[in-house]
Write a protein that holds these residues in place. Structure first.
Motif, PDB file in Angstrom:
ATOM      1  N   HIS A 100     -11.953   1.045   2.750  1.00 19.37           N
ATOM      2  CA  HIS A 100     -10.097   0.568   1.974  1.00 19.37           C
ATOM      3  C   HIS A 100      -9.634   1.715   0.987  1.00 19.37           C
ATOM      4  O   HIS A 100      -8.892   1.966   1.377  1.00 19.37           O
ATOM      5  N   ARG A 103      -9.871   5.235   3.147  1.00 17.69           N
ATOM      6  CA  ARG A 103      -8.875   5.387   3.228  1.00 17.69           C
ATOM      7  C   ARG A 103      -7.351   5.505   2.416  1.00 17.69           C
ATOM      8  O   ARG A 103      -6.989   6.534   2.900  1.00 17.69           O
ATOM      9  N   ARG A 104      -7.172   5.313   1.692  1.00 17.12           N
ATOM     10  CA  ARG A 104      -5.848   5.160   0.954  1.00 17.12           C
ATOM     11  C   ARG A 104      -6.195   6.123  -0.137  1.00 17.12           C
ATOM     12  O   ARG A 104      -5.198   7.280  -0.685  1.00 17.12           O
ATOM     13  N   ARG A 107      -4.333   9.677   1.089  1.00 21.19           N
ATOM     14  CA  ARG A 107      -2.894   9.952   1.197  1.00 21.19           C
ATOM     15  C   ARG A 107      -3.276  10.339  -0.437  1.00 21.19           C
ATOM     16  O   ARG A 107      -1.868  11.119  -0.903  1.00 21.19           O
ATOM     17  N   ARG A 108      -3.502  10.040  -1.226  1.00 22.22           N
ATOM     18  CA  ARG A 108      -3.435  10.294  -2.628  1.00 22.22           C
ATOM     19  C   ARG A 108      -4.469  11.000  -3.376  1.00 22.22           C
ATOM     20  O   ARG A 108      -4.017  11.995  -4.556  1.00 22.22           O
ATOM     21  N   ALA A 155      -8.585   5.996  -4.910  1.00 15.05           N
ATOM     22  CA  ALA A 155      -7.807   5.236  -4.230  1.00 15.05           C
ATOM     23  C   ALA A 155      -6.446   4.008  -5.148  1.00 15.05           C
ATOM     24  O   ALA A 155      -5.746   3.414  -4.105  1.00 15.05           O
ATOM     25  N   SER A 157      -5.880   1.739  -7.281  1.00 13.16           N
ATOM     26  CA  SER A 157      -6.228  -0.015  -6.742  1.00 13.16           C
ATOM     27  C   SER A 157      -7.421   0.016  -7.775  1.00 13.16           C
ATOM     28  O   SER A 157      -8.405  -0.487  -7.203  1.00 13.16           O
ATOM     29  N   PRO A 205      -6.889   9.268   7.910  1.00 13.06           N
ATOM     30  CA  PRO A 205      -6.780   7.944   7.546  1.00 13.06           C
ATOM     31  C   PRO A 205      -8.479   6.898   7.985  1.00 13.06           C
ATOM     32  O   PRO A 205      -9.597   6.160   6.941  1.00 13.06           O
TER      33      PRO A 205
ATOM     34  N   GLU B  89      -1.303  -5.216  -4.055  1.00 21.21           N
ATOM     35  CA  GLU B  89      -2.369  -4.627  -4.454  1.00 21.21           C
ATOM     36  C   GLU B  89      -3.806  -6.195  -4.166  1.00 21.21           C
ATOM     37  O   GLU B  89      -4.495  -6.153  -3.073  1.00 21.21           O
ATOM     38  N   ARG B  92      -3.208  -7.172  -0.228  1.00 19.18           N
ATOM     39  CA  ARG B  92      -4.603  -5.886   0.808  1.00 19.18           C
ATOM     40  C   ARG B  92      -5.532  -6.295   0.559  1.00 19.18           C
ATOM     41  O   ARG B  92      -6.291  -6.267   1.373  1.00 19.18           O
TER      42      ARG B  92
END
Lengths: 228, 228
Positions: A100, A103-104, A107-108, A155, A157, A205, B89, B92
């Motif tokens: 996970h 995947r995030r 894009r970052r 990510a 997060s 992703p 978050e 998710r």
DNA sequence: GTCTGGAGCCTTGTATACGAACTTGCACGG
DNA sequence: CCGTGCAAGTTCGTATACAAGGCTCCAGAC
């Protein structure tokens, strides 16, 4: 032991006694200095570290909540023991969560961080090529942790990062006890790391998640039965 | 064998000032009794709970590691504040992890536990039908938590359970602040819970995982997040 | 010889004491 | 009037003292 004279030693981190005790004990467990099942006596640790029992207790409590220490009321604490089932569980969860995260991260993640990933992986391969596993296990682990940490950070997060760092970490000695560091596995790790980097560069992703999950799930089935 | 007969049937809770303090503060935060951002004074809490500062400190430390409390060196602690991003978050990650848990539960959950799931869901629907959301919010939340806890338990993954219980829990007040408990969402929740039960009964891991993940991911897109 | 029971030591759990760091509020100067 | 700086007060961080509960090991009985 009043030790308030010493200059702000290595300012690096909070100069608290609890942090000192926490780092000390945690490092000792991760590195294998304190073996699984070994008993942890508060007064003994306190004396060894040079603080009183109070911060040691708090440190042990934190470590217990991370699963590295087992505490029972009115009984001496011990370093947690890990079965093969524990190792498998950790890697299953890491596979899901870091997948996970990858995947995030797709894009970052910044170009700088991708460059850092490549540098870290270059060094891992260089270390392995020069000296092989057995001479550089700890350096290898350190680089590997950094590789995964860069992606987890990207990510974006905080809870994901915290969970990975505090609830899903195993003593290196445990890992290397259950999972033999054979050359073939190491080569596979390198291939997988390169693939993860490629997926991140491609900003794909699905690929990144799958590659990261596959990397972690694969570790449990070693030594690799089917060499591609 | 130690023969400590007739111990009070309800073991566990009476023992320990730190546990007392922990439960007290945690409950107060989850229930909203202690609001986000409110300051937490150790001596004040100690007096209120009826213990000394030492166990209060340890309780606060644990709560900080769970993310419900923010501690800063030499500063008064506060109840953590949560943004909509935090809520997103958490859901998710819960979607991923509980989905994984539901997949595993598929192959492990007992008929008894499935019956309990149905009983819990029956009661949730009854409560809602009789009184609607607003009168029974706390009972509703309690039942909902139990529903998810039964499945997490059945996944037979202690770390998964611990992570869900300690790192991914939000104060109910926060949840209900960002995510309006409208009837339509509640009805959807009921449908989703029934679907999850069906998937578990069918012992279909793919279905169970997808249904559980969908349930949790869907919550974020209800009626319309109210920015603040 | 083995089991049982208990006394004393040891370790942990909690409370209190003390020192260090932040905060608050007022005085003073711009 | 507002900003700065110092000083008292408050709160936290750590150490120490005391209480409560296990563990050890030996004595005595069967």
């Amino acid at each position: 032991m009043t030790n308030q004279d010493n200059a702000p030693a290595r300012d690096g981190e909070a100069s608290g006694a609890v942090e000192t005790a926490y780092r000390f004990i945690r490092t000792a467990i991760i590195s294998g200095d304190l073996a699984s099942g070994e008993t942890l006596q508060e007064s003994r640790l306190a004396e060894r570290i040079g603080v009183s029992r109070t911060p040691v207790r708090e440190a042990l409590s934190r470590l217990a909540s991370e699963g590295l220490v087992v505490l029972e009321r009115y009984r001496r604490g011990q370093v947690a023991s890990f079965s093969m089932a524990d190792v498998a569980e950790v890697f299953r969860l890491r596979g899901k969560l870091e997948g996970h995260g990858a995947r995030r991260a797709c894009r970052r993640i910044s170009a700088d961080d991708i460059a850092r990933l490549e540098a870290v992986e270059d060094e891992m391969e260089a270390v392995f090529a020069e000296l092989g596993w057995h001479r550089h296990l700890s350096r290898f682990d350190e680089l590997n942790n950094e590789f995964h940490a860069i992606i987890a950070r990207a990510a974006d997060s905080p809870r994901l990062e915290k969970i990975l760092a505090s609830s899903l970490e195993l003593p290196a000695s445990i890992f290397n006890h259950y999972i033999e560091p054979v050359d073939e596995r190491t080569r596979r790790t390198h291939r997988q790391h390169r693939e993860i980097i490629a997926a991140l560069k491609a900003r794909n992703p699905d690929w990144a998640e799958a590659a990261m999950s596959a990397h972690l799930f694969s570790i449990l089935n070693d030594p690799a039965p089917d060499p591609e």
